[in-house]
Design a protein around this motif. Sequence first.
Motif, PDB file in Angstrom:
ATOM      1  N   UNK A  15      26.576  32.936  50.665  1.00 52.64           N
ATOM      2  CA  UNK A  15      27.826  33.068  51.416  1.00 52.64           C
ATOM      3  C   UNK A  15      28.757  34.084  50.765  1.00 52.64           C
ATOM      4  N   UNK A  16      28.758  34.120  49.433  1.00 48.44           N
ATOM      5  CA  UNK A  16      29.669  35.013  48.707  1.00 48.44           C
ATOM      6  C   UNK A  16      28.863  35.918  47.772  1.00 48.44           C
ATOM      7  N   UNK A  17      28.291  36.997  48.291  1.00 47.38           N
ATOM      8  CA  UNK A  17      27.463  37.892  47.465  1.00 47.38           C
ATOM      9  C   UNK A  17      28.222  38.517  46.300  1.00 47.38           C
TER      10      UNK A  17
ATOM     11  N   UNK B 145      33.767  35.429  38.374  1.00 42.83           N
ATOM     12  CA  UNK B 145      34.854  34.705  37.725  1.00 42.83           C
ATOM     13  C   UNK B 145      36.173  35.425  37.969  1.00 42.83           C
ATOM     14  N   UNK B 146      37.221  34.636  38.167  1.00 41.09           N
ATOM     15  CA  UNK B 146      38.552  35.203  38.381  1.00 41.09           C
ATOM     16  C   UNK B 146      39.323  35.358  37.074  1.00 41.09           C
TER      17      UNK B 146
ATOM     18  N   UNK C  84      36.532  34.325  42.383  1.00 39.35           N
ATOM     19  CA  UNK C  84      37.040  35.176  43.454  1.00 39.35           C
ATOM     20  C   UNK C  84      35.866  35.922  44.062  1.00 39.35           C
ATOM     21  N   UNK C  85      36.116  36.642  45.131  1.00 41.70           N
ATOM     22  CA  UNK C  85      35.086  37.418  45.811  1.00 41.70           C
ATOM     23  C   UNK C  85      35.760  38.457  46.702  1.00 41.70           C
ATOM     24  N   UNK C  86      34.982  39.417  47.144  1.00 45.45           N
ATOM     25  CA  UNK C  86      35.515  40.470  47.996  1.00 45.45           C
ATOM     26  C   UNK C  86      35.614  39.958  49.423  1.00 45.45           C
ATOM     27  N   UNK C  87      36.698  40.272  50.088  1.00 40.09           N
ATOM     28  CA  UNK C  87      36.909  39.860  51.475  1.00 40.09           C
ATOM     29  C   UNK C  87      36.600  41.026  52.400  1.00 40.09           C
TER      30      UNK C  87
END
Length: 401
Positions: free
Chosen positions: A367-369, A373-374, A398-401
Amino acid sequence: MSEALHAVTTMPAERRPGCPFDPPAELIEARRHGPISRYTFPGGEPGWLITGYDLVRSIVADSRFSSRRELMLHPTIDYSGFETPPAPPGEFLLMDEPQHGRYRKPLAGKFTARRMRLLTERVEQITADHLDAMEKAGPPSDLLTAFARPIPAVMICELLGVPYEERDSFQDNVESFMNGETSDEDLMAAVTATYDYLTGLVAAKRANPTDDILSDLTDSDLTDEELRGMAFLLLAAGFDTTANMLALGTFALLCHPGQLAALRADPALTDQAVEELLRYLSVAKTFMRTALEDVELAGQTIKAGQVVIASYHTANRDPERFTDPHTLDLHRSSDGHLAFGHGTHLCLGAQLARVEMRVAFPALLNRFPSLRLAVPAEEVPVRPEAADIYGVKSLPVTWDV
């Protein structure tokens, strides 16, 4: 020989800064000296620390060693002058046969690998629901509270027949008596609140049975107090262990990008990866046993009444059992690891935990390629070694939107 035997002076020894996945250095050093070390409990009682794989595996399956709570000492508490009570009715983890079997046998058929595989679709739905919520809320997120804790919490509550809307209070109470940092007063309050709730739940299931394990057990000769104790044990063991495996396992993968990439590239690696993470992390670190008679181990005499600490996390890092054991290698065969224990006390929920992890890890990573860590890895807060189950206090991602 006994004069030269290595001695460990601190339990629980703390992990080295920057090494959140490795057992404490003092325990690794003890294993280098041999599979058995001396340990003196608070109050001066002599005891033993077992760090070698073969010895740990043999002890936890040996009926000459007892799991009874009233025979135990605690590595950090001076029990001299106090009498430890037996485990409450139903809490069979701290009992021997025949009491242990009386409580475990009615449950064993409900946690078989086949039955747990049948729950896969439900685990997939729960996982997808929480990933949807994470995606909708957007980054950053605390993976522990948004993902790792809710999945096993929902599953164990559904299996026990706990109403969904009452799940949050369960999570908070279990966290309080498992995190190793709660004051004695607050810990007792959390345990008491959980007991009180379960007392009411058992009564409700007797009056109006539903489709769940607890309702099934009301149709037996088990008393309300025994059912409450069994439910308490299942709740604590079925929730906190898997929650911390999901969070700490994700943390470990994010800190090992090569292994993370291998898992993403090959979904067929998932089952093997789960077993390696279980071995590598060993969140249920130690268990204790008490010798019921004199026992010879590795050239040492464990005298009747002496307590041994079985160190699962060093056993699972034993170089005589696992090649290059301090390396996370998702391609290795981790068969035989002791993350779920061994013998008659082998974790009852092992197959459920496996299903949850086999579903959750790939679903999260797919789901979140760009999941990462934030905060710097060294700033991720981890539980103290005093906690019954090791893990993180939070996992900012975190992840890229």
